[in-house]
Design an enzyme around this catalytic site. Structure first.
Site, short mmCIF file in Angstrom:
data_model
loop_
_atom_site.label_atom_id
_atom_site.label_comp_id
_atom_site.label_asym_id
_atom_site.label_seq_id
_atom_site.Cartn_x
_atom_site.Cartn_y
_atom_site.Cartn_z
N TYR A 141 38.09 40.51 33.74
CA TYR A 141 38.54 41.49 34.80
C TYR A 141 39.32 42.63 34.16
CZ TYR A 141 38.29 37.61 38.21
OH TYR A 141 37.89 36.71 39.09
N LYS A 186 33.34 27.48 29.11
CA LYS A 186 31.80 27.59 29.17
C LYS A 186 31.21 27.92 27.90
CE LYS A 186 27.86 27.63 31.78
NZ LYS A 186 27.61 26.43 32.35
N ASP A 219 31.37 24.60 35.09
CA ASP A 219 30.65 24.10 36.27
C ASP A 219 30.85 22.30 36.28
OD1 ASP A 219 29.48 23.81 33.73
OD2 ASP A 219 27.62 24.09 34.24
N ASP A 243 40.80 32.03 38.39
CA ASP A 243 40.81 32.46 39.63
C ASP A 243 39.88 31.73 40.69
OD1 ASP A 243 41.04 34.44 41.57
OD2 ASP A 243 39.93 35.84 41.01
N ASP A 247 41.39 28.47 43.81
CA ASP A 247 41.22 28.75 45.05
C ASP A 247 40.43 27.38 45.71
OD1 ASP A 247 42.29 30.90 45.63
OD2 ASP A 247 40.72 31.93 46.75
#
Ligand code: NAD
Length: 353
Positions: A141, A186, A219, A243, A247
């Site tokens: 970001y 990852k 994942d 992020d 959620d």
């Protein structure tokens, strides 16, 4: 204790729920004989209307000279043109960087009585009590961005010290809970994740050998959060993965209106806000759930003021109000009678006393 608390209600339902959280803090001050003073300033769309700036200098000064910051939410359709140069959300990003808060803490606790409001099966939710720690100021970001007619790129960079400091925060929190940390990356594909994993493994061995460390690929973590959420204690991950996963995890609780957050750094001054936005669809109707904002005030008491007993009292009062049947519309099932924002807050204050 004496404490100065900056209050930034912001937009939409922000002022409605922040008002409730502030009242709870005042009730705590009275009950436990503390002296809290509140200083209210503008942020977001309302600040843009007043001064053209989503984060005016007066707001920054106020926050930096306070012991903690309590925020409502920013944004709304009035200011949502994607091509606009100035947007309310920029105020929030700037505030996080001005306060140098790099670890975002999102506890997800399921109240047994509310299991029916989650889209997940109630038996999967029994015992869910996790804390997700998201790195907040690094990663993709904040990397260099490029765009031409046919391509675009976003650079993802992490430095060892950025990983160490957030993993340390997470590991310390795990040490005070069930002593389990799950680091999410990852590493099978991304170089930044391989660095994340190496740094985490080394730090945990050197400084937190008593904490059980689990490592998951992002994942797989997305699946495990839904299939075995009760197994997790503290989870730590980088900015973008955090992020998305926070959620996803919020859906375990059924409503955004239940979930608080804390953003902390090296100093005790932190930023506390519900995870939900300004909810323009229900703003001004007096029906927003104030629990997330009130639970954020509990995090403020614990992490910035060191008032653990008071924080626990607020959290217990939220649980007691729910156990007593108080339900705002977002956490109600079809046969429930619903209460307003104000009534929910009054019920929590009654349970506190
Ligand atoms: P939102 O979180 O505001 O609302 C999503 C849905 O959840 C809506 O249906 C809303 O009514 C409901 N909801 C949210 N909080 C609730 C509460 N306390 N009680 C009951 N219901 C609640 O997300 P959105 O609609 O995607 O965004 C609205 C605006 O908020 C946008 O401008 C967005 O940019 C902004 N936003 C701000 C923040 C922040 O300030 N930290 C976070 C997310 C979104």
């Amino acid at each position: 204790m004496d404490a100065v608390i900056a209050v930034l209600p912001g937009d939409g339902i922000g002022p409605e729920v922040t008002h409730c959280a502030r009242n709870v803090l005042s009730a705590i001050a009275e009950k436990y004989q503390h002296n809290f003073s509140f200083r209210e300033e503008l942020i977001g769309g309302v600040a843009m209307e007043a001064s053209g700036e989503p984060l005016p200098a007066a707001t920054i000064d106020c926050c930096k000279s306070s012991d903690a910051v309590l925020l409502g939410a920013v944004g709304g359709s009035k200011w949502s043109d994607p091509n606009a140069k100035v947007r309310p959300e920029q105020g929030l990003l700037k505030l996080r960087s001005e306060l140098e808060v790099y670890a975002n803490l999102r506890p997800v606790k399921i109240y047994d009585e509310l299991a029916g409001t989650s889209p997940l099966k109630a038996d999967v939710l029994v015992g869910v009590d996790m804390l997700i720690v998201r790195e907040l100021t690094g990663g993709i970001y904040f990397g260099e961005k490029t765009r031409d007619a046919t391509s675009a790129s976003d650079l993802c960079t992490y430095h060892t010290h950025e990983i160490e400091r957030v993993v340390r925060v997470a590991a310390k929190l795990a040490g005070a809970r069930r002593k389990k940390l799950c680091s999410i990356d990852k590493a099978n594909v991304l170089e930044t994740s391989r660095l994340w994993r190496d740094v985490t493994d080394r730090l945990m061995q050197q400084e937190f050998a008593d904490i059980e460390l689990e490592t998951l690929l992002v994942d797989a973590a997305a699946m495990h959060l839904l299939s075995r959420p009760a197994d997790f204690d503290v989870l730590v991950t980088e900015n973008m993965f955090g992020d998305i996963l926070t959620d996803e995890a919020s859906m375990l609780a059924g409503s955004l209106g239940m979930l608080p957050s804390a953003s902390i750094g090296d100093s005790t001054r932190g930023l506390y806000e519900p995870i939900h936005g300004s909810a323009p669809d229900i703003a001004g109707q007096g029906i927003a759930n104030p629990c997330a904002a009130i639970a954020s005030a509990a995090l403020l008491l614990r992490h910035s003021l060191g008032l653990t007993r008071e924080a626990a009292a607020v959290e217990a009062a939220i649980g007691d109000a729910i156990a007593a049947g108080a339900r705002t519309a977002d956490i109600a099932t079809p046969n429930d009678t619903t209460v307003s924002t104000q009534q929910m807050s009054e019920e929590i204050m009654r349970c506190l006393n």
